[in-house]
Design a protein around this motif. Sequence first.
Motif, PDB file in Angstrom:
ATOM      1  N   ALA A  37      28.437 -44.651   0.377  1.00 60.45           N
ATOM      2  CA  ALA A  37      29.281 -44.359   1.528  1.00 60.45           C
ATOM      3  C   ALA A  37      28.781 -43.055   2.126  1.00 60.45           C
ATOM      4  N   MET A  38      28.781 -42.972   3.453  1.00 55.31           N
ATOM      5  CA  MET A  38      28.252 -41.790   4.121  1.00 55.31           C
ATOM      6  C   MET A  38      29.276 -41.264   5.117  1.00 55.31           C
ATOM      7  N   ALA A  39      29.144 -39.986   5.439  1.00 59.79           N
ATOM      8  CA  ALA A  39      30.067 -39.393   6.396  1.00 59.79           C
ATOM      9  C   ALA A  39      29.459 -38.153   7.033  1.00 59.79           C
ATOM     10  N   TRP A  40      30.025 -37.788   8.150  1.00 60.60           N
ATOM     11  CA  TRP A  40      29.716 -36.532   8.837  1.00 60.60           C
ATOM     12  C   TRP A  40      30.987 -35.680   8.818  1.00 60.60           C
ATOM     13  N   PHE A  41      30.837 -34.438   8.380  1.00 60.01           N
ATOM     14  CA  PHE A  41      31.911 -33.456   8.421  1.00 60.01           C
ATOM     15  C   PHE A  41      31.461 -32.305   9.307  1.00 60.01           C
ATOM     16  N   ARG A  42      32.409 -31.516   9.756  1.00 63.48           N
ATOM     17  CA  ARG A  42      32.050 -30.311  10.504  1.00 63.48           C
ATOM     18  C   ARG A  42      32.998 -29.186  10.116  1.00 63.48           C
ATOM     19  N   GLN A  43      32.466 -27.986  10.287  1.00 65.06           N
ATOM     20  CA  GLN A  43      33.271 -26.799  10.010  1.00 65.06           C
ATOM     21  C   GLN A  43      32.969 -25.740  11.046  1.00 65.06           C
ATOM     22  N   ALA A  44      33.988 -25.357  11.780  1.00 62.33           N
ATOM     23  CA  ALA A  44      33.869 -24.289  12.763  1.00 62.33           C
ATOM     24  C   ALA A  44      34.283 -22.964  12.124  1.00 62.33           C
ATOM     25  N   PRO A  45      33.830 -21.856  12.672  1.00 60.52           N
ATOM     26  CA  PRO A  45      34.198 -20.557  12.107  1.00 60.52           C
ATOM     27  C   PRO A  45      35.705 -20.381  12.023  1.00 60.52           C
ATOM     28  N   GLY A  46      36.178 -19.970  10.857  1.00 57.87           N
ATOM     29  CA  GLY A  46      37.598 -19.726  10.663  1.00 57.87           C
ATOM     30  C   GLY A  46      38.446 -20.959  10.495  1.00 57.87           C
ATOM     31  N   GLU A  48      38.991 -25.031   8.633  1.00 56.06           N
ATOM     32  CA  GLU A  48      38.657 -25.841   7.477  1.00 56.06           C
ATOM     33  C   GLU A  48      37.675 -26.947   7.869  1.00 56.06           C
ATOM     34  N   ARG A  49      36.954 -27.406   6.861  1.00 61.16           N
ATOM     35  CA  ARG A  49      36.050 -28.530   7.087  1.00 61.16           C
ATOM     36  C   ARG A  49      36.866 -29.770   7.416  1.00 61.16           C
ATOM     37  N   GLU A  50      36.398 -30.539   8.387  1.00 63.46           N
ATOM     38  CA  GLU A  50      37.102 -31.767   8.749  1.00 63.46           C
ATOM     39  C   GLU A  50      36.137 -32.939   8.850  1.00 63.46           C
ATOM     40  N   TYR A  84      22.978 -41.788  11.334  1.00 62.43           N
ATOM     41  CA  TYR A  84      22.948 -41.093  12.618  1.00 62.43           C
ATOM     42  C   TYR A  84      24.372 -40.894  13.138  1.00 62.43           C
ATOM     43  N   ILE A  85      24.506 -39.910  13.991  1.00 67.25           N
ATOM     44  CA  ILE A  85      25.727 -39.796  14.777  1.00 67.25           C
ATOM     45  C   ILE A  85      25.331 -39.416  16.192  1.00 67.25           C
ATOM     46  N   GLN A  86      25.677 -40.273  17.120  1.00 66.60           N
ATOM     47  CA  GLN A  86      25.438 -40.026  18.535  1.00 66.60           C
ATOM     48  C   GLN A  86      26.679 -39.355  19.108  1.00 66.60           C
ATOM     49  N   MET A  87      26.493 -38.196  19.699  1.00 62.64           N
ATOM     50  CA  MET A  87      27.616 -37.415  20.207  1.00 62.64           C
ATOM     51  C   MET A  87      27.467 -37.261  21.714  1.00 62.64           C
ATOM     52  N   ASN A  88      28.379 -37.847  22.456  1.00 63.24           N
ATOM     53  CA  ASN A  88      28.350 -37.815  23.909  1.00 63.24           C
ATOM     54  C   ASN A  88      29.534 -37.035  24.449  1.00 63.24           C
ATOM     55  N   ASN A  89      29.394 -36.613  25.703  1.00 62.22           N
ATOM     56  CA  ASN A  89      30.470 -35.862  26.365  1.00 62.22           C
ATOM     57  C   ASN A  89      30.971 -34.726  25.467  1.00 62.22           C
ATOM     58  N   LEU A  90      30.031 -33.938  24.992  1.00 60.49           N
ATOM     59  CA  LEU A  90      30.380 -32.862  24.072  1.00 60.49           C
ATOM     60  C   LEU A  90      31.233 -31.804  24.757  1.00 60.49           C
ATOM     61  N   LYS A  91      32.118 -31.227  23.951  1.00 57.95           N
ATOM     62  CA  LYS A  91      33.042 -30.214  24.438  1.00 57.95           C
ATOM     63  C   LYS A  91      32.845 -28.922  23.640  1.00 57.95           C
ATOM     64  N   PRO A  92      33.207 -27.788  24.192  1.00 59.07           N
ATOM     65  CA  PRO A  92      33.062 -26.533  23.446  1.00 59.07           C
ATOM     66  C   PRO A  92      33.753 -26.567  22.080  1.00 59.07           C
ATOM     67  N   GLU A  93      34.851 -27.296  21.987  1.00 58.96           N
ATOM     68  CA  GLU A  93      35.560 -27.365  20.706  1.00 58.96           C
ATOM     69  C   GLU A  93      34.827 -28.208  19.665  1.00 58.96           C
ATOM     70  N   ASP A  94      33.745 -28.853  20.051  1.00 63.66           N
ATOM     71  CA  ASP A  94      32.911 -29.572  19.079  1.00 63.66           C
ATOM     72  C   ASP A  94      31.926 -28.629  18.380  1.00 63.66           C
ATOM     73  N   THR A  95      31.867 -27.389  18.830  1.00 66.66           N
ATOM     74  CA  THR A  95      30.961 -26.420  18.215  1.00 66.66           C
ATOM     75  C   THR A  95      31.307 -26.216  16.752  1.00 66.66           C
ATOM     76  N   ALA A  96      30.321 -26.414  15.881  1.00 68.60           N
ATOM     77  CA  ALA A  96      30.542 -26.316  14.432  1.00 68.60           C
ATOM     78  C   ALA A  96      29.223 -26.541  13.716  1.00 68.60           C
ATOM     79  N   VAL A  97      29.250 -26.315  12.417  1.00 72.48           N
ATOM     80  CA  VAL A  97      28.152 -26.763  11.564  1.00 72.48           C
ATOM     81  C   VAL A  97      28.495 -28.174  11.104  1.00 72.48           C
ATOM     82  N   TYR A  98      27.589 -29.101  11.372  1.00 72.28           N
ATOM     83  CA  TYR A  98      27.792 -30.500  11.015  1.00 72.28           C
ATOM     84  C   TYR A  98      27.005 -30.811   9.746  1.00 72.28           C
ATOM     85  N   SER A  99      27.702 -31.394   8.778  1.00 69.18           N
ATOM     86  CA  SER A  99      27.074 -31.721   7.502  1.00 69.18           C
ATOM     87  C   SER A  99      27.204 -33.200   7.203  1.00 69.18           C
ATOM     88  N   CYS A 100      26.179 -33.714   6.607  1.00 66.28           N
ATOM     89  CA  CYS A 100      26.154 -35.093   6.149  1.00 66.28           C
ATOM     90  C   CYS A 100      26.585 -35.137   4.689  1.00 66.28           C
TER      91      CYS A 100
END
Length: 130
Positions: A37-46, A48-50, A84-100
């Motif tokens: 099973a695979m997933a993408w998580f992200r964590q923005a400064p300050g 929690e990882r989601e 892969y993860i295709q990310m379209n219509n990106l928003k400033p709130e998508d800013t984060a470190v993305y981890s697989c």
Amino acid sequence: QVQLTESGGGLVQAGGSLKLSCAASESDGYYPMNKLAMAWFRQAPGKERELVAAINPSGASTGYVDSVKGRFATYRDNSEKTVYIQMNNLKPEDTAVYSCAAGRYFGGTYYAHTSDYEYWGQGTQVTVSS
């Protein structure tokens, strides 16, 4: 052991697109790609990882956090051992470190919790400017 390597992050303007890749390699033959099973998580400064997106081993079942539904799509090529993860219509709130992440699959659809995943990549920075 499974090693995961992400690529494709960078700086993009709001409304733009990025595609992230996660290449998997495993050293002992116990965890072939079609059993992970695979997933993408992200964590923005300050924050929690989601979970951003998750996918089952066949790719037939996917799940997304509400904030990215309709904008992001995850898929996998097991023959290439890549997710892969295709990310379209990106928003400033998508800013984060993305981890697989990868975890052994025990059935069901996709897995949504960090505790479901044993192996993690180093992450790749995604920055969306306004």
